[in-house]
Design an enzyme around this catalytic site. Structure first.
Site, PDB file in Angstrom:
ATOM      1  N   HIS A 159      -5.130   1.319  -6.233  1.00 28.52           N
ATOM      2  CA  HIS A 159      -5.089   2.767  -5.674  1.00 28.52           C
ATOM      3  C   HIS A 159      -5.865   3.739  -4.996  1.00 28.52           C
ATOM      4  O   HIS A 159      -6.147   5.138  -5.445  1.00 28.52           O
ATOM      5  CB  HIS A 159      -4.379   3.596  -6.368  1.00 28.52           C
ATOM      6  CG  HIS A 159      -3.221   4.578  -6.135  1.00 28.52           C
ATOM      7  ND1 HIS A 159      -1.830   4.673  -6.090  1.00 28.52           N
ATOM      8  CD2 HIS A 159      -3.419   5.457  -4.638  1.00 28.52           C
ATOM      9  CE1 HIS A 159      -1.109   6.150  -5.857  1.00 28.52           C
ATOM     10  NE2 HIS A 159      -2.050   5.445  -4.570  1.00 28.52           N
ATOM     11  N   VAL A 182       0.731  -0.672  -0.214  1.00 30.03           N
ATOM     12  CA  VAL A 182       0.011   0.382   0.049  1.00 30.03           C
ATOM     13  C   VAL A 182       0.546   1.138  -0.263  1.00 30.03           C
ATOM     14  O   VAL A 182       0.313   2.315   0.512  1.00 30.03           O
ATOM     15  CB  VAL A 182      -0.643   0.436   1.377  1.00 30.03           C
ATOM     16  CG1 VAL A 182      -1.637  -0.565   1.342  1.00 30.03           C
ATOM     17  CG2 VAL A 182      -0.086   0.148   2.728  1.00 30.03           C
ATOM     18  N   GLY A 183       2.368   1.090  -0.379  1.00 32.01           N
ATOM     19  CA  GLY A 183       3.464   2.082  -0.539  1.00 32.01           C
ATOM     20  C   GLY A 183       3.110   2.810  -1.777  1.00 32.01           C
ATOM     21  O   GLY A 183       2.104   3.762  -2.017  1.00 32.01           O
ATOM     22  N   ARG A 184       3.797   1.955  -2.444  1.00 32.52           N
ATOM     23  CA  ARG A 184       3.977   2.755  -4.231  1.00 32.52           C
ATOM     24  C   ARG A 184       3.975   1.724  -4.839  1.00 32.52           C
ATOM     25  O   ARG A 184       5.419   0.298  -4.273  1.00 32.52           O
ATOM     26  CB  ARG A 184       5.244   3.741  -4.310  1.00 32.52           C
ATOM     27  CG  ARG A 184       5.029   5.092  -3.741  1.00 32.52           C
ATOM     28  CD  ARG A 184       3.716   5.232  -4.909  1.00 32.52           C
ATOM     29  NE  ARG A 184       3.262   6.988  -3.938  1.00 32.52           N
ATOM     30  CZ  ARG A 184       1.892   7.196  -3.344  1.00 32.52           C
ATOM     31  NH1 ARG A 184       0.965   6.134  -3.108  1.00 32.52           N
ATOM     32  NH2 ARG A 184       1.919   8.285  -2.916  1.00 32.52           N
ATOM     33  N   GLU A 197       1.541   1.423 -13.572  1.00 31.76           N
ATOM     34  CA  GLU A 197       0.171   1.519 -12.494  1.00 31.76           C
ATOM     35  C   GLU A 197      -0.826   2.995 -13.745  1.00 31.76           C
ATOM     36  O   GLU A 197       0.184   3.958 -13.745  1.00 31.76           O
ATOM     37  CB  GLU A 197       0.163   2.501 -11.184  1.00 31.76           C
ATOM     38  CG  GLU A 197      -1.151   2.520 -11.056  1.00 31.76           C
ATOM     39  CD  GLU A 197      -0.781   3.261  -9.636  1.00 31.76           C
ATOM     40  OE1 GLU A 197      -0.312   2.146  -8.799  1.00 31.76           O
ATOM     41  OE2 GLU A 197      -1.542   3.860  -8.554  1.00 31.76           O
TER      42      GLU A 197
HETATM   43  C1  GLV Z   1      -1.788   8.723  -2.050  1.00 30.96           C
HETATM   44  O1  GLV Z   1      -1.501   7.098  -2.453  1.00 30.96           O
HETATM   45  C2  GLV Z   1      -1.440   9.403  -1.148  1.00 30.96           C
HETATM   46  O2  GLV Z   1       0.123   9.339  -1.797  1.00 30.96           O
HETATM   47  O3  GLV Z   1      -1.471   9.830  -0.287  1.00 30.96           O
END
Ligand code: GLV
Length: 307
Positions: free
Chosen positions: A268, A218-220, A249
């Site tokens: 995302h 859930v990072g990048r 992505e």
């Molecule tokens: C979403 O990915 C954010 O960085 O807020």
């Protein structure tokens, strides 16, 4: 103080008198098709990309930028050193932690496999997870790689479920990090994308993980070498992956990640909630009041002179 804000009703309401306005602040609004001219003290950056963002970051007289994202890679490196950069982790940390946990629980209970069978309108035994594949998080070792606001929220959610939670920070010695990764049942990536973290989960790290471990990102997307991930998922070394972010992505149509049964993909959306925009506007208002009162607002990520 003149501030440029997104052109959304919730942000327009910040300047209305019945909302109280923010004393001493004048607002102007930008959209994908319109960037106001002239100098401004600050820009609240959200929901724009490409040329609009570049133009906003070049606003003359800029003292600070508040990005209402947790990640800052789209801004950092594009600002002169005297401009202070703030992010808005606290807008996102709870939802991202809940999203990561939801993916883990769905995977632990095989919900993705049952949903696949449901789409075929048959409890198709060979494709369903075996009884041994249905687990809880009791006594599971969960490694949070990136241990900031989101990590602490996730830890608070995981502990009552019986998980053993371990955090890896940038200061964690590499031998300790490797030991934690080797014993992990789950590795949750919560890192930002920086020159040091891009591709940090490549083939050597994946090979170092325990057979059957799950990876959550859930990072990048670019933290992971996607080719190496597909190999580790296909050859059975990894148990599976929960991916809210990917590289590339969005994923192109024919990409193998779409089709692997042990992968749970979301587009995302980990930080998305129905009230995200009003919460973003409220955070902006609090931020501006702090600045006007001479307090340091939360979320400073680079130096510079905001006042
Ligand atoms: C979403 O990915 C954010 O960085 O807020």
């Amino acid at each position: 103080m003149r501030v440029l804000l997104p052109d959304l009703p919730e942000f327009r309401a910040l300047s209305e008198h019945d909302e109280g306005g923010v004393p001493g602040v004048t607002f102007d609004h930008y959209s994908r098709t319109h960037v106001p001219d002239g100098p401004a003290d600050g820009v609240v950056l959200w929901l724009v990309g490409g040329d609009t963002r570049t133009r906003l970051l070049r606003t003359p007289g800029l003292k600070w930028v508040l990005t209402l994202t947790a990640g800052i890679e789209h801004v950092q490196g594009h600002l002169p050193p005297e401009v202070a950069l703030f992010n808005a982790s606290r807008l996102h940390d709870r939802a991202v932690a809940v999203h990561a946990l939801s993916g883990m629980l769905a995977a632990a209970r095989g919900l993705h496999r049952f949903r696949d069978a449901q789409a075929r309108a048959h409890w198709d035994a060979p494709a369903l997870p075996g009884h041994s594949a249905l687990t809880t998080l009791d006594d599971r070792h969960v490694v949070l790689w990136g241990y900031g606001h989101i990590g602490r929220h996730l830890e608070d959610l995981l502990r009552p479920l019986g998980a053993h939670v371990h955090g890896i920070r940038s200061a964690t010695p590499s031998a300790e990090r490797d030991e934690l990764l080797a014993q992990a049942d789950w590795v949750v990536l919560l890192l930002p994308s920086t020159p040091d973290t891009r591709g940090i989960v490549g083939a050597p790290v994946l090979a170092h993980l325990k057979r059957g471990a799950w990876l959550v990102n859930v990072g990048r997307g670019n933290l992971i070498d996607t080719g190496a991930l597909v190999d580790a998922l296909t050859d059975g070394h990894l148990g599976g992956a929960v991916l809210d972010v990917t590289d590339p992505e969005p994923l192109p149509g024919p990409h193998p990640l779409w089709h692997l049964p042990n992968v749970i993909l979301t587009p995302h959306v980990a930080s998305t909630t129905t009230d995200l925009v009003p919460r973003g506007a409220q955070l902006t208002r609090d931020f501006l009041i702090d600045l006007q009162q001479g307090h340091e607002p939360e979320g400073r990520v680079t130096p510079g002179r905001p006042y």
